[in-house]
Design a protein around this motif. Structure first.
Motif, PDB file in Angstrom:
ATOM      1  N   ILE A  62       0.856  -1.189   0.000  1.00 24.03           N
ATOM      2  CA  ILE A  62       0.000   0.000   0.000  1.00 24.03           C
ATOM      3  C   ILE A  62       0.892   1.239   0.000  1.00 24.03           C
ATOM      4  O   ILE A  62       1.701   1.436   0.919  1.00 24.03           O
ATOM      5  CB  ILE A  62      -0.944   0.007   1.220  1.00 24.03           C
ATOM      6  CG1 ILE A  62      -1.809  -1.253   1.232  1.00 24.03           C
ATOM      7  CG2 ILE A  62      -1.819   1.268   1.212  1.00 24.03           C
ATOM      8  CD1 ILE A  62      -2.612  -1.481  -0.030  1.00 24.03           C
ATOM      9  N   LYS A  63       0.753   2.059  -1.013  1.00 26.97           N
ATOM     10  CA  LYS A  63       1.637   3.211  -1.211  1.00 26.97           C
ATOM     11  C   LYS A  63       0.965   4.553  -0.923  1.00 26.97           C
ATOM     12  O   LYS A  63       1.616   5.599  -0.993  1.00 26.97           O
ATOM     13  CB  LYS A  63       2.161   3.205  -2.647  1.00 26.97           C
ATOM     14  CG  LYS A  63       2.959   1.947  -2.992  1.00 26.97           C
ATOM     15  CD  LYS A  63       3.361   1.945  -4.452  1.00 26.97           C
ATOM     16  CE  LYS A  63       4.122   0.666  -4.804  1.00 26.97           C
ATOM     17  NZ  LYS A  63       4.502   0.617  -6.247  1.00 26.97           N
ATOM     18  N   ASP A  64      -0.314   4.532  -0.638  1.00 27.81           N
ATOM     19  CA  ASP A  64      -1.069   5.759  -0.401  1.00 27.81           C
ATOM     20  C   ASP A  64      -0.819   6.234   1.033  1.00 27.81           C
ATOM     21  O   ASP A  64      -1.240   5.580   1.993  1.00 27.81           O
ATOM     22  CB  ASP A  64      -2.564   5.481  -0.631  1.00 27.81           C
ATOM     23  CG  ASP A  64      -3.425   6.726  -0.568  1.00 27.81           C
ATOM     24  OD1 ASP A  64      -3.093   7.647   0.209  1.00 27.81           O
ATOM     25  OD2 ASP A  64      -4.438   6.775  -1.292  1.00 27.81           O
ATOM     26  N   GLU A  65      -0.140   7.362   1.180  1.00 30.12           N
ATOM     27  CA  GLU A  65       0.189   7.849   2.524  1.00 30.12           C
ATOM     28  C   GLU A  65      -1.059   8.146   3.343  1.00 30.12           C
ATOM     29  O   GLU A  65      -1.072   7.935   4.560  1.00 30.12           O
ATOM     30  CB  GLU A  65       1.078   9.091   2.458  1.00 30.12           C
ATOM     31  CG  GLU A  65       1.555   9.531   3.839  1.00 30.12           C
ATOM     32  CD  GLU A  65       2.476  10.743   3.816  1.00 30.12           C
ATOM     33  OE1 GLU A  65       3.027  11.082   4.884  1.00 30.12           O
ATOM     34  OE2 GLU A  65       2.643  11.354   2.742  1.00 30.12           O
ATOM     35  N   ASP A  66      -2.115   8.639   2.700  1.00 26.67           N
ATOM     36  CA  ASP A  66      -3.347   8.929   3.434  1.00 26.67           C
ATOM     37  C   ASP A  66      -3.896   7.676   4.122  1.00 26.67           C
ATOM     38  O   ASP A  66      -4.398   7.745   5.249  1.00 26.67           O
ATOM     39  CB  ASP A  66      -4.420   9.500   2.497  1.00 26.67           C
ATOM     40  CG  ASP A  66      -4.246  10.992   2.254  1.00 26.67           C
ATOM     41  OD1 ASP A  66      -3.293  11.586   2.805  1.00 26.67           O
ATOM     42  OD2 ASP A  66      -5.062  11.566   1.502  1.00 26.67           O
ATOM     43  N   ILE A  67      -3.818   6.532   3.444  1.00 29.48           N
ATOM     44  CA  ILE A  67      -4.308   5.285   4.048  1.00 29.48           C
ATOM     45  C   ILE A  67      -3.457   4.913   5.257  1.00 29.48           C
ATOM     46  O   ILE A  67      -3.983   4.508   6.302  1.00 29.48           O
ATOM     47  CB  ILE A  67      -4.318   4.139   3.006  1.00 29.48           C
ATOM     48  CG1 ILE A  67      -5.357   4.420   1.923  1.00 29.48           C
ATOM     49  CG2 ILE A  67      -4.620   2.795   3.682  1.00 29.48           C
ATOM     50  CD1 ILE A  67      -5.371   3.396   0.794  1.00 29.48           C
ATOM     51  N   ILE A  68      -2.150   5.085   5.148  1.00 28.93           N
ATOM     52  CA  ILE A  68      -1.262   4.770   6.265  1.00 28.93           C
ATOM     53  C   ILE A  68      -1.526   5.712   7.441  1.00 28.93           C
ATOM     54  O   ILE A  68      -1.574   5.277   8.600  1.00 28.93           O
ATOM     55  CB  ILE A  68       0.217   4.853   5.827  1.00 28.93           C
ATOM     56  CG1 ILE A  68       0.490   3.885   4.670  1.00 28.93           C
ATOM     57  CG2 ILE A  68       1.137   4.561   7.004  1.00 28.93           C
ATOM     58  CD1 ILE A  68       0.145   2.429   4.945  1.00 28.93           C
ATOM     59  N   ILE A  69      -1.730   6.977   7.149  1.00 32.93           N
ATOM     60  CA  ILE A  69      -2.043   7.944   8.214  1.00 32.93           C
ATOM     61  C   ILE A  69      -3.347   7.571   8.900  1.00 32.93           C
ATOM     62  O   ILE A  69      -3.437   7.525  10.137  1.00 32.93           O
ATOM     63  CB  ILE A  69      -2.131   9.377   7.647  1.00 32.93           C
ATOM     64  CG1 ILE A  69      -0.770   9.839   7.135  1.00 32.93           C
ATOM     65  CG2 ILE A  69      -2.644  10.344   8.718  1.00 32.93           C
ATOM     66  CD1 ILE A  69      -0.834  11.130   6.327  1.00 32.93           C
TER      67      ILE A  69
END
Length: 217
Positions: A62-69
């Motif tokens: 998963i490369k989407d920073e928003d998802i990680i945040i």
């Protein structure tokens, strides 16, 4: 072990240039730590759970920073007094806030009632990021039941079998690019789920035998 996992996670975020995710991590390390009463049933800081779920998503690409945040913040509004969806939006944007809001259980709603839990998961399943976060959350929670009470183990097993296994299937169909992750959740959890159920079936059979012996004694 947990400390090294957090350091590795910080290093990974730094390499990726995920500065906002590092900010979210620092916030949760401050707010959801043992010193403020936030600990897991294994005695560790609660934020260890947040790191583990976010790391799992990074590990599967998963490369989407928003998802990680949002994954790092997924329990913040629900559990930390004073943190709101509006506050999350102000610091990390509406997209992050929306995912956090979707996975946040609302006050006054009894999620032990099946229909309420089902509606909650249905709403989450419509959003790919929220679906990934809730799946990572369930994988980690289920994988760390070792130190939980027997009642919690059985409750989690039955709840997962009835509601989350179908949720993973729905997510596979709704978000095909992440289908492998949702299928992995099912195959990771099911063996442990069956083990818990079999264990309690054996206990109940032994209790029945003891009750019969007591009646005939």
């Amino acid at each position: 072990m947990a400390g090294s996992r957090v350091l590795f996670f910080e290093h990974t975020l730094s390499i990726k240039g995920f500065d906002k995710a590092l900010e979210a991590l620092d916030w949760m390390k401050e707010e959801m730590c043992k010193e403020k009463g936030f600990s897991r049933h294994d005695g560790g800081d609660y934020y260890d759970h947040l790191v583990a779920t976010a790391q799992d998503l990074l590990d599967v690409g998963i490369k989407d920073e928003d998802i990680i945040i949002a994954c790092l913040l997924h329990d913040s509004v629900e559990d930390v007094e004073g943190i709101t969806v509006k506050m999350v939006a102000g610091r990390f944007g509406e997209n992050v806030a929306h995912m956090v809001d979707l996975v946040t259980k609302k006050p006054g709603v009894d999620y032990k009632v099946g229909d309420n839990l089902k509606r909650y998961l249905e709403a989450i399943s419509k959003h790919p990021g929220a679906s990934l976060i809730k799946t990572a959350d369930r994988i980690h929670n289920f994988g760390t039941l070792k130190n939980a009470t027997p009642e919690k183990k059985l409750r989690q097993a039955l709840e997962t079998e009835k509601y989350f296994i179908p949720f993973f299937k729905t997510c596979r169909g709704a978000h095909p690019r992440y289908a492998k992750y949702f299928f992995r959740a099912k195959t990771t959890i099911e063996p442990h789920l069956w083990e818990i159920k079999e264990h309690y079936e054996e206990i109940e059979q032994l209790r029945d035998q003891l009750r019969k012996q007591e009646r005939t004694a």
